[in-house]
Design a protein around this motif. Sequence first.
Motif, short mmCIF file in Angstrom:
data_model
loop_
_atom_site.label_atom_id
_atom_site.label_comp_id
_atom_site.label_asym_id
_atom_site.label_seq_id
_atom_site.Cartn_x
_atom_site.Cartn_y
_atom_site.Cartn_z
N SER A 346 0.92 -1.28 0.00
CA SER A 346 -0.06 -0.02 -0.04
C SER A 346 0.90 1.17 0.08
N ALA A 347 1.91 1.34 0.78
CA ALA A 347 2.79 2.28 0.90
C ALA A 347 3.61 2.75 -0.08
N LEU A 348 4.17 1.55 -1.02
CA LEU A 348 5.27 1.66 -2.31
C LEU A 348 4.51 1.84 -3.68
N ALA A 349 3.25 1.13 -3.67
CA ALA A 349 2.66 1.13 -4.98
C ALA A 349 1.67 2.16 -5.19
N GLY A 350 1.72 3.16 -4.38
CA GLY A 350 0.66 4.50 -4.62
C GLY A 350 0.80 5.00 -6.05
N GLY A 351 1.88 5.19 -6.34
CA GLY A 351 2.40 5.87 -7.62
C GLY A 351 2.06 5.16 -8.91
N VAL A 352 2.05 3.63 -8.72
CA VAL A 352 2.08 2.87 -9.65
C VAL A 352 0.59 2.90 -10.04
N LEU A 353 -0.02 2.52 -8.85
CA LEU A 353 -1.82 2.55 -8.93
C LEU A 353 -2.15 3.62 -9.76
N ARG A 354 -1.80 4.84 -9.62
CA ARG A 354 -2.36 6.14 -9.98
C ARG A 354 -2.16 6.05 -11.67
N ARG A 355 -1.22 5.37 -12.14
CA ARG A 355 -0.80 5.13 -13.47
C ARG A 355 -1.43 3.93 -14.27
N ILE A 356 -2.29 3.21 -13.70
CA ILE A 356 -2.84 1.92 -14.32
C ILE A 356 -4.28 2.11 -14.17
N PRO A 357 -5.29 1.49 -15.16
CA PRO A 357 -6.68 1.43 -14.94
C PRO A 357 -7.00 0.76 -13.71
N ALA A 358 -7.70 1.60 -12.96
CA ALA A 358 -8.13 1.04 -11.39
C ALA A 358 -8.70 -0.28 -11.52
N ARG A 359 -9.43 -0.61 -12.64
CA ARG A 359 -10.21 -2.05 -12.58
C ARG A 359 -9.00 -2.96 -12.32
N TRP A 360 -7.60 -3.00 -12.81
CA TRP A 360 -6.64 -3.82 -12.90
C TRP A 360 -6.15 -3.93 -11.27
N ALA A 361 -5.99 -2.71 -10.59
CA ALA A 361 -5.66 -2.81 -9.39
C ALA A 361 -6.79 -3.61 -8.37
N ILE A 362 -8.17 -3.39 -8.75
CA ILE A 362 -9.16 -3.90 -7.94
C ILE A 362 -9.23 -5.42 -8.20
N GLY A 363 -9.42 -5.76 -9.75
CA GLY A 363 -9.60 -7.06 -10.29
C GLY A 363 -8.19 -7.64 -9.97
N GLY A 364 -7.23 -7.35 -10.47
CA GLY A 364 -6.04 -7.71 -10.18
C GLY A 364 -5.62 -8.45 -8.89
N GLY A 365 -5.58 -7.29 -8.16
CA GLY A 365 -5.38 -7.72 -6.56
C GLY A 365 -6.12 -8.59 -5.88
N THR A 366 -7.27 -8.76 -6.29
CA THR A 366 -8.25 -9.69 -5.67
C THR A 366 -7.98 -11.36 -6.34
N VAL A 367 -7.55 -11.17 -7.78
CA VAL A 367 -7.13 -12.50 -8.07
C VAL A 367 -5.85 -12.97 -7.59
N LEU A 368 -4.95 -12.08 -7.26
CA LEU A 368 -3.55 -12.35 -6.54
C LEU A 368 -4.20 -12.75 -4.99
N THR A 369 -4.83 -12.30 -4.41
CA THR A 369 -5.06 -12.84 -3.24
C THR A 369 -5.54 -14.32 -3.32
N GLY A 370 -6.35 -14.55 -4.47
CA GLY A 370 -6.79 -16.01 -4.39
C GLY A 370 -5.61 -17.08 -4.89
N VAL A 371 -4.76 -16.28 -5.55
CA VAL A 371 -3.45 -17.09 -6.03
C VAL A 371 -2.77 -17.39 -4.69
#
Length: 494
Positions: A346-371
């Motif tokens: 959360s602390a280190l990825a803030g700048g990166v998350l602003r530059r990618i579509p939010a759906r990838w942060a939400i959906g991709g992060g949820t997929v990663l928790t399942g993985v």
Amino acid sequence: MDHSPLAGRRPGSAAQPAPGRPATPPEQPPASPAKPAPGHWLPLVATCLGTFLLLVYATIVTVALPRMADDLHAGFGALQWIVDVYTLALAGLLLGMGSLGDAFGRKRLYVVGLVVFTLATLGCGLAPNAQVLIAARAVQGVAGAAMFGTLLPLIGLTYHGRDRARAFAVWGAVAGAAAGVGNVLGGLLTQFLSWPWIFYGAVPVCAATLVLSVKVLVRDARTPARIDWPGIVTFTLAATGITFGCVRGGERGWADPSTLLGFAVGACALLAFLLVERAAAHPMLPLALLRTPAFNGLLIAACGYYLAAFGFLPVLSLWLQNGVRLGSLATSLVITVQPAAFFATSALAGGVLRRIPARWAIGGGTVLTGVGDLALLAVQPGSSWSVLLPGLVLTGVGAGLVSPVLPALAMSAAPPEHSGAAAAAANSARQLGLALGIALLGTVFHRYVPGTGDGAPPVAYAAGLDAVFLLAGVIGVGGGLSALRLMRPRGAVR
């Protein structure tokens, strides 16, 4: 897209001038900005202390469960409710507490909630049996919902411009760290004192927070508004009935009359909630939001990532202490690997998350928790705690990608007049995901490992944990993929 909690302010925009004062031209900034007055940050301290207290108690009891089972002669179902009832109260009441804060005043509701929270915390420590402890935890959760529903509006009322941005950043860091600190504190206090001290130790902190809050928080005006009492009651009954059915199904079987009654009450209350909200002049949750695919995807992800990332922690704690025979402190340190990864991401990825579509942060992060859950399937009979580390890191990183983006994206997915309700719905969805996850994954584990698992053979533990991690992984991956599909750009969410 800017995902900061500052709704309506563009990055780099200037603060609005006070009424009656000319704006300072951008090319002539003040040579010496005024320093904050003494005590300027005390309201932030008060709100961060309240945030820390209410979020710590979502996790602090996890490591203490085996000791509670021994001292209170509590069964597995009672242990689930000790954890779950607090989160369930947060999930069921958070939506309604925003409207109560508007009607009664946010400071007033926050202070009342803090008083009740303090008394309930003391009651938890004094509980002579599991039933009293569960009741006190329920009251603690109701009070926590009153605090949680008013904290961010209080910060917004107190700070403006760049100070508001700093205040929200500090608040987010405190909220992210609370889970990890809760696990460590729970382990320390349980091992070196006893489990009631996880509650006794917070009473002086609660009292100090109360005194500070009364003195420094801004008193906001009441807003005349009708409170949607039917919506609050029916939504809480729906959440409680469904969760009760999951817990009781694991204890007594899915065909047991009490299990079926719980699910029936939950289903009927959910239908009543939808009918009430449809007919209400001032609904707690406008149903138009639920007709937006992007918003539905957001709710699915919020529920799914919290369930997949944190729902298995109570049974994992039982395995580490009763199966691997780690102490309370060692167990808390193992579990803390996950929130440490969460906080770092959360602390280190803030700048990166602003530059990618939010759906990838939400959906991709949820997929990663399942993985990450599927990576935990490496547990075998005779495994040590170290086999958990890759899965705990992955679930922490996945949750750390979703969490910073979720509130702001929920607000942007709704029309401006419903942005507050949308953010509250997203927070409620993830809290409900945690409550259902603890109940559902606990009942799956209970099929393989009876009681609290003390003395169960390693093969039973391995089978139970494999079933838990597989189900959590399927929910996480499925929820993330569903969110990615529903949140495809259609003009509502990018």
